[in-house]
Design a protein around this motif. Structure first.
Motif, PDB file in Angstrom:
ATOM      1  N   TYR A 273       0.842  -1.204   0.000  1.00 28.81           N
ATOM      2  CA  TYR A 273       0.000   0.000   0.000  1.00 28.81           C
ATOM      3  C   TYR A 273       0.879   1.256   0.000  1.00 28.81           C
ATOM      4  N   ARG A 274       1.868   1.269   0.889  1.00 30.35           N
ATOM      5  CA  ARG A 274       2.794   2.404   0.977  1.00 30.35           C
ATOM      6  C   ARG A 274       3.538   2.587  -0.341  1.00 30.35           C
ATOM      7  N   ASP A 275       4.031   1.495  -0.888  1.00 34.69           N
ATOM      8  CA  ASP A 275       4.843   1.588  -2.101  1.00 34.69           C
ATOM      9  C   ASP A 275       4.009   2.050  -3.301  1.00 34.69           C
ATOM     10  N   ALA A 276       2.748   1.652  -3.341  1.00 33.24           N
ATOM     11  CA  ALA A 276       1.884   2.091  -4.440  1.00 33.24           C
ATOM     12  C   ALA A 276       1.670   3.609  -4.372  1.00 33.24           C
ATOM     13  N   ILE A 277       1.436   4.123  -3.167  1.00 28.78           N
ATOM     14  CA  ILE A 277       1.232   5.572  -2.997  1.00 28.78           C
ATOM     15  C   ILE A 277       2.512   6.316  -3.375  1.00 28.78           C
ATOM     16  N   LEU A 278       3.635   5.811  -2.884  1.00 28.64           N
ATOM     17  CA  LEU A 278       4.917   6.462  -3.160  1.00 28.64           C
ATOM     18  C   LEU A 278       5.241   6.435  -4.658  1.00 28.64           C
ATOM     19  N   TYR A 279       4.911   5.335  -5.309  1.00 29.70           N
ATOM     20  CA  TYR A 279       5.164   5.198  -6.750  1.00 29.70           C
ATOM     21  C   TYR A 279       4.409   6.290  -7.525  1.00 29.70           C
ATOM     22  N   LEU A 303       0.162   1.826 -12.229  1.00 30.63           N
ATOM     23  CA  LEU A 303       0.943   1.071 -11.254  1.00 30.63           C
ATOM     24  C   LEU A 303       1.479  -0.205 -11.894  1.00 30.63           C
ATOM     25  N   PRO A 304       2.709  -0.590 -11.578  1.00 29.86           N
ATOM     26  CA  PRO A 304       3.189  -1.901 -12.026  1.00 29.86           C
ATOM     27  C   PRO A 304       2.325  -2.984 -11.377  1.00 29.86           C
ATOM     28  N   PRO A 305       2.170  -4.132 -12.056  1.00 32.32           N
ATOM     29  CA  PRO A 305       1.249  -5.172 -11.571  1.00 32.32           C
ATOM     30  C   PRO A 305       1.479  -5.548 -10.105  1.00 32.32           C
ATOM     31  N   GLU A 306       2.727  -5.565  -9.671  1.00 34.35           N
ATOM     32  CA  GLU A 306       2.984  -6.014  -8.293  1.00 34.35           C
ATOM     33  C   GLU A 306       2.502  -4.993  -7.245  1.00 34.35           C
ATOM     34  N   LEU A 307       2.165  -3.767  -7.705  1.00 34.19           N
ATOM     35  CA  LEU A 307       1.660  -2.761  -6.759  1.00 34.19           C
ATOM     36  C   LEU A 307       0.178  -2.442  -6.981  1.00 34.19           C
ATOM     37  N   ALA A 308      -0.468  -3.138  -7.904  1.00 35.10           N
ATOM     38  CA  ALA A 308      -1.879  -2.832  -8.196  1.00 35.10           C
ATOM     39  C   ALA A 308      -2.743  -3.090  -6.965  1.00 35.10           C
ATOM     40  N   LEU A 309      -3.585  -2.116  -6.615  1.00 35.04           N
ATOM     41  CA  LEU A 309      -4.423  -2.229  -5.419  1.00 35.04           C
ATOM     42  C   LEU A 309      -5.909  -2.282  -5.745  1.00 35.04           C
ATOM     43  N   GLY A 310      -6.257  -2.113  -7.013  1.00 33.12           N
ATOM     44  CA  GLY A 310      -7.671  -1.987  -7.350  1.00 33.12           C
ATOM     45  C   GLY A 310      -8.105  -0.548  -7.151  1.00 33.12           C
ATOM     46  N   GLU A 311      -9.158  -0.158  -7.838  1.00 37.66           N
ATOM     47  CA  GLU A 311      -9.608   1.232  -7.764  1.00 37.66           C
ATOM     48  C   GLU A 311     -11.107   1.296  -7.493  1.00 37.66           C
ATOM     49  N   SER A 312     -11.570   0.465  -6.583  1.00 32.15           N
ATOM     50  CA  SER A 312     -13.011   0.455  -6.298  1.00 32.15           C
ATOM     51  C   SER A 312     -13.436   1.683  -5.512  1.00 32.15           C
ATOM     52  N   TYR A 313     -12.471   2.355  -4.880  1.00 33.46           N
ATOM     53  CA  TYR A 313     -12.816   3.569  -4.116  1.00 33.46           C
ATOM     54  C   TYR A 313     -12.019   4.780  -4.600  1.00 33.46           C
TER      55      TYR A 313
END
Ligand SMILES: [Zn+2]
Length: 427
Positions: A273-279, A303-313
């Motif tokens: 989660y942290r790395d996705a935001i920082l990216y 986002l690179p696939p390994e950081l994908a979090l979904g965008e439901s919100y």
């Protein structure tokens, strides 16, 4: 006045929601209990909040962390099966209404209500703009076109409404850290800005449990929310998540959704989660320094696939724009923008195209294949004639197609609002 009306509405909905829906209590061990479930008020399209209430039971009395809003009374009734002692403290992870709405339900004489120092200012800011937020909250959370999300999809998050209960003001405020003890259990509170500037995290050392409020949920975070907010600083999130990670929790309790259990799983998910935001932050800043405009970056950054979090919100595009304009404000360097948006030229373009009838016919023609272009065409035609029937009809077609394709609850809220607005003009 508007705020009072909204409050009344919320209370009515809460009453119906409570009767309509059961609440589940989850035993998380060590005396921590979570009440889950809020439900949708019967017969209404308004989605009521889905937030958790936690109770920590000790031999010297109990501590509540966040209080929900619409389901607060139902949560309390369910939790009273395990919580027998006096309520020594209510800790508020942040000042959003879906966490503070149940304070009057839980507060007893002698209960401390504890929050971070910035809490009163955040409430004042929310109340100062109550007319604005009353409208934007209804638009964002007012109801979806399609039925609610099927099971298995993350629950839609709560309305973040500017309607704190009358007696919700905390009586204990702290700056960076605060520690108290109840019945031999130590509670450490840390200032962890993210979702809001006065956000806090509750840490119970002996249980290695961290209550992280809204600084973690099952989607890319809403670094910018469409209903309107001051920037939610990406780097604050990163620092706050690092603070939590440094504690090496074995149990993490977000205020929406399920607990994360196990040291490795906590570390994996919070780190991602942290790395996705920082990216996203770093890619935006890099693009800004290279001279790219905000719309280009909204298209380019993924986002690179390994950081994908979904965008439901939250949505990446809104967050990128939030970061960009959070740093430098609204001026985009285009000289014409100094005088107003390019949409001021719409009427001239529509005249060149042969008038609103021609433009709306084209919009209707492309709506299936390219609903976004159809939507923009109706913006242009309606700038000339705001009640032009064919344009409103084409607009509704385009918005319904966009809604059918959307998996983001906030986006769907605004699409539904756009449809309601166009339908109202047609009448
Ligand atoms: Zn919330």
């Amino acid at each position: 006045m508007r705020r009072v009306l909204l409050m009344t509405l919320a209370i009515c909905l809460a009453g119906r929601g409570v009767q309509a829906q059961g609440v589940r209590v989850v035993d998380l061990g060590g005396g921590i209990y979570q009440a889950v479930g809020a439900g949708v008020a019967g017969g209404s399209t308004v989605r009521v909040p889905q937030s958790n209430t936690f109770v920590v039971v000790t031999s010297g009395g109990d501590v509540v962390v966040d209080t929900s809003i619409a389901a607060a009374a139902a949560h309390q009734r369910a939790l009273l099966a395990v919580s027998k002692g006096p309520i020594r403290a209510i800790v508020l992870t942040h000042a959003h209404g879906d966490h503070t709405g149940g304070i009057p339900v839980w507060r007893q004489p002698g209960t401390d209500v504890i929050a971070q120092r910035g809490y009163p200012e955040f409430l004042d800011y929310t109340n100062r703009l109550d007319g604005y937020f009353a409208r934007s909250n209804v638009a964002q959370f007012g109801g979806a076109v399609r039925p609610q999300a099927p099971a298995g999809r993350p629950p839609s998050r709560a309305p973040v409404v500017g309607m704190p209960p009358v007696d919700s003001r905390p009586n204990v405020l702290f700056d960076e850290t605060h520690r108290f003890e109840v019945g031999g259990t130590t509670f450490e509170l840390f200032h962890t800005p993210g979702e809001t500037p006065e956000h806090l995290t509750v840490w119970i050392p002996k249980l290695k449990a961290a209550f992280v409020g809204d600084n973690y949920y099952e989607s890319f975070p809403n670094l910018y929310t469409l209903r309107g907010t001051r920037p939610r600083w990406a780097l604050d999130y990163v620092d706050s998540l690092n603070k939590v990670l440094a504690l090496e929790p074995e149990l993490v309790l977000p205020s929406h959704g399920d607990a994360i259990r196990g040291r490795d799983e906590v570390k994996r998910r919070l780190t991602k989660y942290r790395d996705a935001i920082l990216y996203v932050h770093d890619a935006t800043v890099k693009g800004m320094n290279e001279g790219k405009d905000v719309l280009t970056l909204m298209r380019e950054i993924t986002l690179p696939p390994e950081l994908a979090l979904g965008e439901s919100y939250g949505r990446l595009t809104w967050s990128i724009r939030g970061i960009y304009e959070g740093y430098v404000g609204w001026f985009d360097g285009n000289v014409s923008t100094m005088f107003g948006p390019p949409s001021q030229g719409y009427s001239a373009i529509v005249a060149l195209a042969g008038g609103p009838d021609r433009v709306s016919a084209r919009a209707q023609e492309v709506a299936d294949q390219d609903p976004l272009t159809a939507l923009y065409l109706t913006d242009m035609a309606l700038a000339v004639d705001p009640t032009h029937r064919a344009s409103l009809e084409a607009r509704i077609s385009a918005l319904k197609i966009l809604d059918a394709r959307s998996n983001n609850s906030n986006e769907r809220g605004w699409l539904a609002a756009g449809i309601r607005q166009a339908e109202a003009k047609l009448k």
